[in-house]
Design a protein around this motif. Sequence first.
Motif, PDB file in Angstrom:
ATOM      1  N   GLY A  62      -6.782   0.097  -1.606  1.00  0.00           N
ATOM      2  CA  GLY A  62      -7.536   1.156  -0.935  1.00  0.00           C
ATOM      3  C   GLY A  62      -9.033   0.950  -1.081  1.00  0.00           C
ATOM      4  N   ALA A  63      -9.474   0.605  -2.276  1.00  0.00           N
ATOM      5  CA  ALA A  63     -10.906   0.425  -2.522  1.00  0.00           C
ATOM      6  C   ALA A  63     -11.434  -0.768  -1.723  1.00  0.00           C
ATOM      7  N   TRP A  64     -10.664  -1.847  -1.722  1.00  0.00           N
ATOM      8  CA  TRP A  64     -11.084  -3.041  -0.987  1.00  0.00           C
ATOM      9  C   TRP A  64     -11.197  -2.752   0.518  1.00  0.00           C
ATOM     10  N   ARG A  81       0.829  -1.212   0.000  1.00  0.00           N
ATOM     11  CA  ARG A  81       0.000   0.000   0.000  1.00  0.00           C
ATOM     12  C   ARG A  81       0.858   1.254   0.000  1.00  0.00           C
ATOM     13  N   ASN A  98       2.832  -0.273  -6.919  1.00  0.00           N
ATOM     14  CA  ASN A  98       2.514   0.667  -7.980  1.00  0.00           C
ATOM     15  C   ASN A  98       1.104   1.211  -7.798  1.00  0.00           C
ATOM     16  N   ARG A  99       0.806   2.236  -8.582  1.00  0.00           N
ATOM     17  CA  ARG A  99      -0.387   3.031  -8.308  1.00  0.00           C
ATOM     18  C   ARG A  99      -1.676   2.211  -8.391  1.00  0.00           C
ATOM     19  N   LEU A 100      -1.721   1.311  -9.354  1.00  0.00           N
ATOM     20  CA  LEU A 100      -2.929   0.498  -9.537  1.00  0.00           C
ATOM     21  C   LEU A 100      -3.173  -0.368  -8.300  1.00  0.00           C
ATOM     22  N   ILE A 132      -2.114   0.125  -5.283  1.00  0.00           N
ATOM     23  CA  ILE A 132      -2.507   0.984  -4.157  1.00  0.00           C
ATOM     24  C   ILE A 132      -3.997   1.302  -4.239  1.00  0.00           C
ATOM     25  N   ARG A 133      -4.454   1.649  -5.455  1.00  0.00           N
ATOM     26  CA  ARG A 133      -5.877   1.954  -5.648  1.00  0.00           C
ATOM     27  C   ARG A 133      -6.768   0.775  -5.280  1.00  0.00           C
ATOM     28  N   VAL A 134      -6.382  -0.404  -5.803  1.00  0.00           N
ATOM     29  CA  VAL A 134      -7.216  -1.584  -5.585  1.00  0.00           C
ATOM     30  C   VAL A 134      -7.289  -1.916  -4.097  1.00  0.00           C
ATOM     31  N   GLU A 136      -3.946  -1.113   7.044  1.00  0.00           N
ATOM     32  CA  GLU A 136      -3.980   0.323   7.305  1.00  0.00           C
ATOM     33  C   GLU A 136      -3.034   0.707   8.432  1.00  0.00           C
ATOM     34  N   ASP A 161     -11.719   0.090   1.940  1.00  0.00           N
ATOM     35  CA  ASP A 161     -12.882   0.946   2.152  1.00  0.00           C
ATOM     36  C   ASP A 161     -14.175   0.138   2.157  1.00  0.00           C
TER      37      ASP A 161
END
Lengths: 242, 225, 224
Positions: free
Chosen positions: C57-59, C45, C49-51, C53-55, C106, C61
């Motif tokens: 983060g979304a999970w 996290r 890479n950015r993708l 991190i996004r995935v 987190e 959340d």
Amino acid sequence: MIKFRGVNKWFGALHVLKDITLNVEPREVVVVCGPSGSGKSTLIRCINGLETIKNGDLVVDGQRLGDRATNMTELRTEVGFVFQSFNLYPHKTALENVILAPIHVRKIPKAEAEIAGREMLAKVGLADKFNSYPAELSGGQQQRVAIARCLCMRPKIMLFDEPTSALDPEMISEVLDVMVGVAEEGMTMMVVTHEMGFARKVARRVVFMDAGAIVETGPPEEFFSNPKTDRSRAFLSKILRH
Amino acid sequence: MLENFSFRTITEYLPLFGYGFAATLWLSIVSFAGALAVGITLCAMNLQRSQALKVPAKIYIDVIRATPLLAQLYFLYFGLPRLGVVLPELFIGILALSLNSGAYVAEIIRAGILSISRGQVEAGIASGMTYFQRMRLVVLPQAFRVTIPPLLGQAIVLVKDSALLSLISVSELTRAGQLLASDRFMPAEGFITTAACYLALYYGLKTLAASSERWLRLRPTGNLK
Amino acid sequence: MIWQQLQSLIGSYPLALRGLAMTIALSLLSLILGTLIGFFLGVLRTKGNRLIIRVIGAWVDLIRGTPFLVQIFLIFFILPELGIELDAFTAGIIALTNLAACFICEIVAAGIRSVPTGQVEAALASGLSQWHRMRQVVLPQAMRVALPPLVGQYVLLIKDSSVVSAIGLTDLTRVGWLVVQRVPNGLLVFAIVGAGYFVVCYPLILLARRLEKNMNAAHGEVQL
């Protein structure tokens, strides 16, 4: 005005004030200096009861501290205290900081307090900062607000606990100038500071403390040019070297 | 086998979910108000010098924090009738949520008050304020700001915790999902819709928390170091 | 009356032991798995890479935004529809591990972010490889920040394990629920159930407090 007689204080096993005897006359300005840990802050914090003494007599404005008859809250309204770290209320503007205690402690009507508050802030050179929050002011400005906050209570005595040692060098003189002004108006003052220029200009006496005891007292000229004890000589050579 | 996923059934059950959503929302609001009342009381007790007030508050907080909400809920649900107190499930649920969250709220408020530096208190003392004046004028207004974000965090936890009330058959969001799942044997439709509703509440509260933090940052209060 | 109830309660102690064993097994297994996965995700996290991190983060959340009860229902009732047969125990472990991993991710990420960039720069300057920078410099410092909330998270996990009783697993809470059908004294039964959780959770709460105090003392700022 302030009378210490045989005052002692301990922090646990540490003897922080040793048999202090000292008399401060009305309208007198006394500078207290000494190495860190010498008990000079504790000494002036005792005067308004931020610290309590173990034994001995401490009489402030005719009232003996620790007596049941002495109302500390009332006494504190007569004694202003300026902190090293300013301790302005961050959620209040400069003007609100200055008038908070007059309104709630002195019970002065708000409108009247505001007039006095504006006057005091103007006096310390902050006429344009009434509505600024502490975080928007420089250290020197904050400390001047803190001084105005004390003055607004119309105290008989003002205590300063290292008022310039948290400041950047270029801001020290603006605060000292205000303090000189207060002294020249005839306020009874005790100031813990190493600012020798200030001591020379307004102090009647310098009190030198070391390891909880008063080692030497005397007029500033005499103390600086001709210190009598080894300890004061050693101290002065350290702070004057630069 | 999710190719049979039936949006039509969800639409059919939409009024039920709407009702559940509203129920979860308002019972959370009521419970949170209760939690604030419980929390403020506990915190006031905890900050006293008197051990007779302090110790019970501490024990209460520790017991709540060390046991699951579900056990607390069942304790009240199966226990209150035993004491002759017969309440509707909804009341028991709100009571359990308030008593549970109250312990956490008490700790949040206490941390907020203790975060105010000693110098602030001393400034109040030096200008002759009484204990209550210092609390009212100096400490609490500052502590209030510090506690808003964590309190909203606790509100999010409370909304999610309220799902457990479905286990004592309170009609709320999760219960709506369960009904759809069991009436039509469509657990996917039921619980995915339920989850989506909770996510909506979650993002709403999260946005509120973020904007409150931004608002607090914009207000020039700046903690003096 | 009370005497009879007590006798009846004492009679159900084998059941209670089974429930306690189930609670401990669930918590311990998902705690270990969740910590491993959470650490891995936490490092990704902050450094992936950015993708990715996004995935992640979304999970995270998604999991933080829904009640655990709903997550369990989703896993237990929907995975079989996708052709994955699983029993209640496996479903419980999956749900708890997933929950723990998300929160621990987190916590670890926050710990890593708390390490000053100067530390990484110093490690870079002395020529350590990325793996060694992480392993020798960043993680040890991040751990000190992450440890108290991590222990707090374990307490939450143990408490959350009570929710799996909703899909019929006979854990401590479920045992209480079963016993209360026979012995109609909910106060007594669930006080005992609560005590069972308390003896496991309270020492951990005390440990978390102690760790936090030590950390504050070690990193203590000067209070003016």
